[in-house]
Design a protein around this motif. Structure first.
Motif, PDB file in Angstrom:
ATOM      1  N   LEU A 171       0.826  -1.203   0.000  1.00  0.00           N
ATOM      2  CA  LEU A 171       0.000   0.000   0.000  1.00  0.00           C
ATOM      3  C   LEU A 171       0.866   1.260   0.000  1.00  0.00           C
ATOM      4  CD1 LEU A 171      -2.738   1.338   0.042  1.00  0.00           C
ATOM      5  CD2 LEU A 171      -2.730   1.148   2.556  1.00  0.00           C
ATOM      6  N   ALA A 172       1.896   1.286   0.849  1.00  0.00           N
ATOM      7  CA  ALA A 172       2.790   2.444   0.872  1.00  0.00           C
ATOM      8  C   ALA A 172       3.503   2.601  -0.468  1.00  0.00           C
ATOM      9  CB  ALA A 172       3.800   2.305   2.008  1.00  0.00           C
ATOM     10  N   ALA A 173       3.957   1.479  -1.056  1.00  0.00           N
ATOM     11  CA  ALA A 173       4.635   1.541  -2.355  1.00  0.00           C
ATOM     12  C   ALA A 173       3.681   2.016  -3.444  1.00  0.00           C
ATOM     13  CB  ALA A 173       5.196   0.165  -2.703  1.00  0.00           C
ATOM     14  N   LEU A 174       2.420   1.578  -3.384  1.00  0.00           N
ATOM     15  CA  LEU A 174       1.430   2.009  -4.363  1.00  0.00           C
ATOM     16  C   LEU A 174       1.184   3.510  -4.284  1.00  0.00           C
ATOM     17  CD1 LEU A 174      -0.802   1.428  -6.475  1.00  0.00           C
ATOM     18  CD2 LEU A 174      -2.336   0.976  -4.550  1.00  0.00           C
ATOM     19  N   LEU A 175       1.010   4.020  -3.076  1.00  0.00           N
ATOM     20  CA  LEU A 175       0.770   5.451  -2.914  1.00  0.00           C
ATOM     21  C   LEU A 175       1.983   6.265  -3.374  1.00  0.00           C
ATOM     22  CD1 LEU A 175      -1.029   5.457   0.557  1.00  0.00           C
ATOM     23  CD2 LEU A 175      -2.070   5.698  -1.719  1.00  0.00           C
ATOM     24  N   LEU A 176       3.180   5.788  -3.050  1.00  0.00           N
ATOM     25  CA  LEU A 176       4.389   6.499  -3.464  1.00  0.00           C
ATOM     26  C   LEU A 176       4.540   6.479  -4.983  1.00  0.00           C
ATOM     27  CD1 LEU A 176       6.942   7.983  -2.584  1.00  0.00           C
ATOM     28  CD2 LEU A 176       8.095   5.757  -2.418  1.00  0.00           C
ATOM     29  N   PHE A 177       4.267   5.330  -5.598  1.00  0.00           N
ATOM     30  CA  PHE A 177       4.360   5.224  -7.055  1.00  0.00           C
ATOM     31  C   PHE A 177       3.330   6.130  -7.731  1.00  0.00           C
ATOM     32  CE2 PHE A 177       3.719   2.402 -10.969  1.00  0.00           C
ATOM     33  CZ  PHE A 177       4.736   3.039 -11.659  1.00  0.00           C
ATOM     34  N   GLY A 235       1.356  -0.466 -14.853  1.00  0.00           N
ATOM     35  CA  GLY A 235       2.773  -0.682 -14.576  1.00  0.00           C
ATOM     36  C   GLY A 235       3.088  -1.221 -13.213  1.00  0.00           C
ATOM     37  N   THR A 236       2.097  -1.542 -12.404  1.00  0.00           N
ATOM     38  CA  THR A 236       2.369  -2.067 -11.061  1.00  0.00           C
ATOM     39  C   THR A 236       2.423  -3.589 -11.072  1.00  0.00           C
ATOM     40  OG1 THR A 236      -0.015  -1.951 -10.599  1.00  0.00           O
ATOM     41  CG2 THR A 236       1.340  -0.115  -9.861  1.00  0.00           C
ATOM     42  N   PRO A 237       3.260  -4.174 -10.248  1.00  0.00           N
ATOM     43  CA  PRO A 237       3.283  -5.637 -10.135  1.00  0.00           C
ATOM     44  C   PRO A 237       2.069  -6.159  -9.383  1.00  0.00           C
ATOM     45  CG  PRO A 237       4.823  -4.649  -8.584  1.00  0.00           C
ATOM     46  CD  PRO A 237       4.290  -3.528  -9.424  1.00  0.00           C
ATOM     47  N   ALA A 238       1.965  -7.468  -9.287  1.00  0.00           N
ATOM     48  CA  ALA A 238       0.770  -8.100  -8.712  1.00  0.00           C
ATOM     49  C   ALA A 238       0.476  -7.666  -7.273  1.00  0.00           C
ATOM     50  CB  ALA A 238       0.906  -9.624  -8.796  1.00  0.00           C
ATOM     51  N   PRO A 239       1.468  -7.590  -6.359  1.00  0.00           N
ATOM     52  CA  PRO A 239       1.121  -7.177  -4.973  1.00  0.00           C
ATOM     53  C   PRO A 239       0.528  -5.777  -4.910  1.00  0.00           C
ATOM     54  CG  PRO A 239       3.277  -8.215  -5.038  1.00  0.00           C
ATOM     55  CD  PRO A 239       2.870  -8.001  -6.455  1.00  0.00           C
ATOM     56  N   LEU A 240       1.076  -4.834  -5.713  1.00  0.00           N
ATOM     57  CA  LEU A 240       0.557  -3.472  -5.683  1.00  0.00           C
ATOM     58  C   LEU A 240      -0.800  -3.399  -6.380  1.00  0.00           C
ATOM     59  CD1 LEU A 240       3.632  -3.049  -5.018  1.00  0.00           C
ATOM     60  CD2 LEU A 240       3.367  -0.800  -6.077  1.00  0.00           C
ATOM     61  N   ARG A 241      -0.989  -4.222  -7.394  1.00  0.00           N
ATOM     62  CA  ARG A 241      -2.295  -4.232  -8.063  1.00  0.00           C
ATOM     63  C   ARG A 241      -3.368  -4.761  -7.122  1.00  0.00           C
ATOM     64  NH1 ARG A 241      -0.864  -6.973 -12.178  1.00  0.00           N
ATOM     65  NH2 ARG A 241      -0.044  -5.159 -13.294  1.00  0.00           N
ATOM     66  N   ILE A 299      -6.759  -2.754  -5.817  1.00  0.00           N
ATOM     67  CA  ILE A 299      -8.126  -3.276  -5.822  1.00  0.00           C
ATOM     68  C   ILE A 299      -8.747  -3.194  -4.428  1.00  0.00           C
ATOM     69  CG2 ILE A 299      -9.511  -5.349  -6.220  1.00  0.00           C
ATOM     70  CD1 ILE A 299      -7.503  -6.145  -8.374  1.00  0.00           C
ATOM     71  N   GLU A 300      -7.919  -3.357  -3.410  1.00  0.00           N
ATOM     72  CA  GLU A 300      -8.423  -3.310  -2.039  1.00  0.00           C
ATOM     73  C   GLU A 300      -8.560  -1.884  -1.517  1.00  0.00           C
ATOM     74  OE1 GLU A 300      -5.664  -5.642   0.116  1.00  0.00           O
ATOM     75  OE2 GLU A 300      -6.274  -7.567  -0.800  1.00  0.00           O
ATOM     76  N   THR A 301      -8.198  -0.897  -2.345  1.00  0.00           N
ATOM     77  CA  THR A 301      -8.345   0.514  -1.959  1.00  0.00           C
ATOM     78  C   THR A 301      -9.326   1.160  -2.936  1.00  0.00           C
ATOM     79  OG1 THR A 301      -6.001   0.449  -1.348  1.00  0.00           O
ATOM     80  CG2 THR A 301      -7.071   2.603  -1.335  1.00  0.00           C
ATOM     81  N   PRO A 302     -10.636   0.982  -2.722  1.00  0.00           N
ATOM     82  CA  PRO A 302     -11.630   1.431  -3.710  1.00  0.00           C
ATOM     83  C   PRO A 302     -11.628   2.938  -3.929  1.00  0.00           C
ATOM     84  CG  PRO A 302     -12.698   0.757  -1.658  1.00  0.00           C
ATOM     85  CD  PRO A 302     -11.261   0.349  -1.545  1.00  0.00           C
TER      86      PRO A 302
END
Length: 335
Positions: free
Chosen positions: A46-52, A92-98, A102-105
């Motif tokens: 989640l932190a990596a997703l927000l930063l990306f 462009g995100t890998p599976a964990p970030l994807r 999905i879990e952050t609607p």
């Protein structure tokens, strides 16, 4: 961000500034894409997703500002940059970030809303550009698609399609001359040299394809595809010399050199027309030499500089030289 801010405040050429901003954006996005695939990013998705997401939006927005320093980008351009960042993050995100996306609607809904808003607004502008602008059908479609996709990408795609169409499908017919224009050819002196160049290219393709084939079949196939594509482009370029002549229009002179040169010169910018000039005149950095593989026989001296953008650089010229197969009628009509 610091590098892009320096670019936006410098006085370098606008075309180079845009190229530098694009290259820096690609580098930053590539580094961010590598970072989100590290074990640390997988441990904190989640932190990596927000930063990306923040890096993608910030990079594309700063690149937009750097291309036009001192001016506020229009709202549609900012919306397009944010929508582009959303697409980059989604694809462009890998599976964990994807999975975290999905879990952050709320975040996913915001990205979808940005993309839908951009597509809807851009489609409206594209429809208006398609029906309310002047020019040929190809020009109208290009302006319409530039409202939806990045203009540089649209221009590149249009240039590629023009080259391929010229090479593969245009084997006869008249040149590209508007109804209110007079055409002047320059391709006759190029025909022998172009024919020799095509023959030598065909021989070269056959020879090194056979040589590489003895070493590696895969390399031979790759070289064959690349060489054939280059040969097709060369055919399109050679044919464009006949289909794109120099034009004399009610507004001025359209100096063309196939698909390589297309420079408009307004009538009120022409100070004099010369057929006798020296080598120093042609070698002058302020002279655009549009003659191809030959010495020019017409020189237009200008009363004000005109700009030309080529190879991501904009230069200004006070004279334009080119060669015509029969320059006398052109000079007489222009005078």
């Amino acid at each position: 961000m610091t590098a892009q801010s320096r670019i936006s405040h410098s006085r370098i050429d606008p075309a180079r500034r845009a190229l530098a901003a694009t290259i820096l954006s690609i580098i930053v996005m590539a580094l961010a894409g590598w970072a989100v695939r590290t074990p640390l990013a997988a441990a904190y998705p989640l932190a990596a997703l927000l930063l990306f997401t923040w890096i993608a939006a910030d990079t594309l927005t700063l690149a937009l500002i750097a291309r036009a320093p001192g001016r506020r980008p229009p709202a549609r351009a900012v919306l397009g940059a944010l929508a582009g960042a959303s697409v980059v993050v989604a694809l462009g995100t890998p599976a964990p970030l994807r999975a975290a996306l999905i879990e952050t609607p709320l975040l996913a809904a915001s990205m979808i809303a940005l993309i839908v808003a951009h597509v809807g607004w851009a489609t409206h502008r594209a429809r208006r550009a398609l029906h309310r602008t002047t020019g040929s059908a190809a020009d109208r479609w290009q302006r319409a698609l530039a409202e939806i996709f990045p203009p540089a990408l649209v221009r590149l795609a249009a240039a590629e399609l023009t080259m391929l169409h010229m090479a593969l499908f245009r084997w006869g017919g008249p040149a590209d001359v508007p109804a209110d224009a007079r055409a002047f050819g320059y391709h006759k002196h190029l025909t022998p040299m172009c024919a020799a160049l095509l023959i030598l290219s065909a021989i070269e393709i056959a020879v090194y394809h056979l040589l590489v084939g003895h070493w590696s079949r895969t390399a031979a196939i790759v070289m064959f595809v690349l060489s054939d594509l280059g040969f097709v482009y060369l055919i399109g370029l050679v044919k464009s010399f006949r289909f794109r002549p120099v034009l004399l229009t009610p507004d001025g002179v359209q100096v063309r050199g196939g698909l390589l040169i297309d420079q408009a010169v307004p009538l009120d910018a022409i100070a004099s027309i010369e057929m006798g000039f020296t080598g120093e005149d042609i070698r002058d950095p302020m002279t655009l030499n549009a003659a191809l593989l030959a010495w020019p026989n017409v020189l237009l001296r200008l009363n004000r500089p005109i700009a030309r953008t080529a190879r991501w650089r904009t230069r200004r010229y006070t004279a334009i030289a080119f060669r015509l197969d029969d320059p006398a009628p052109f000079v007489r009509l222009l005078k």
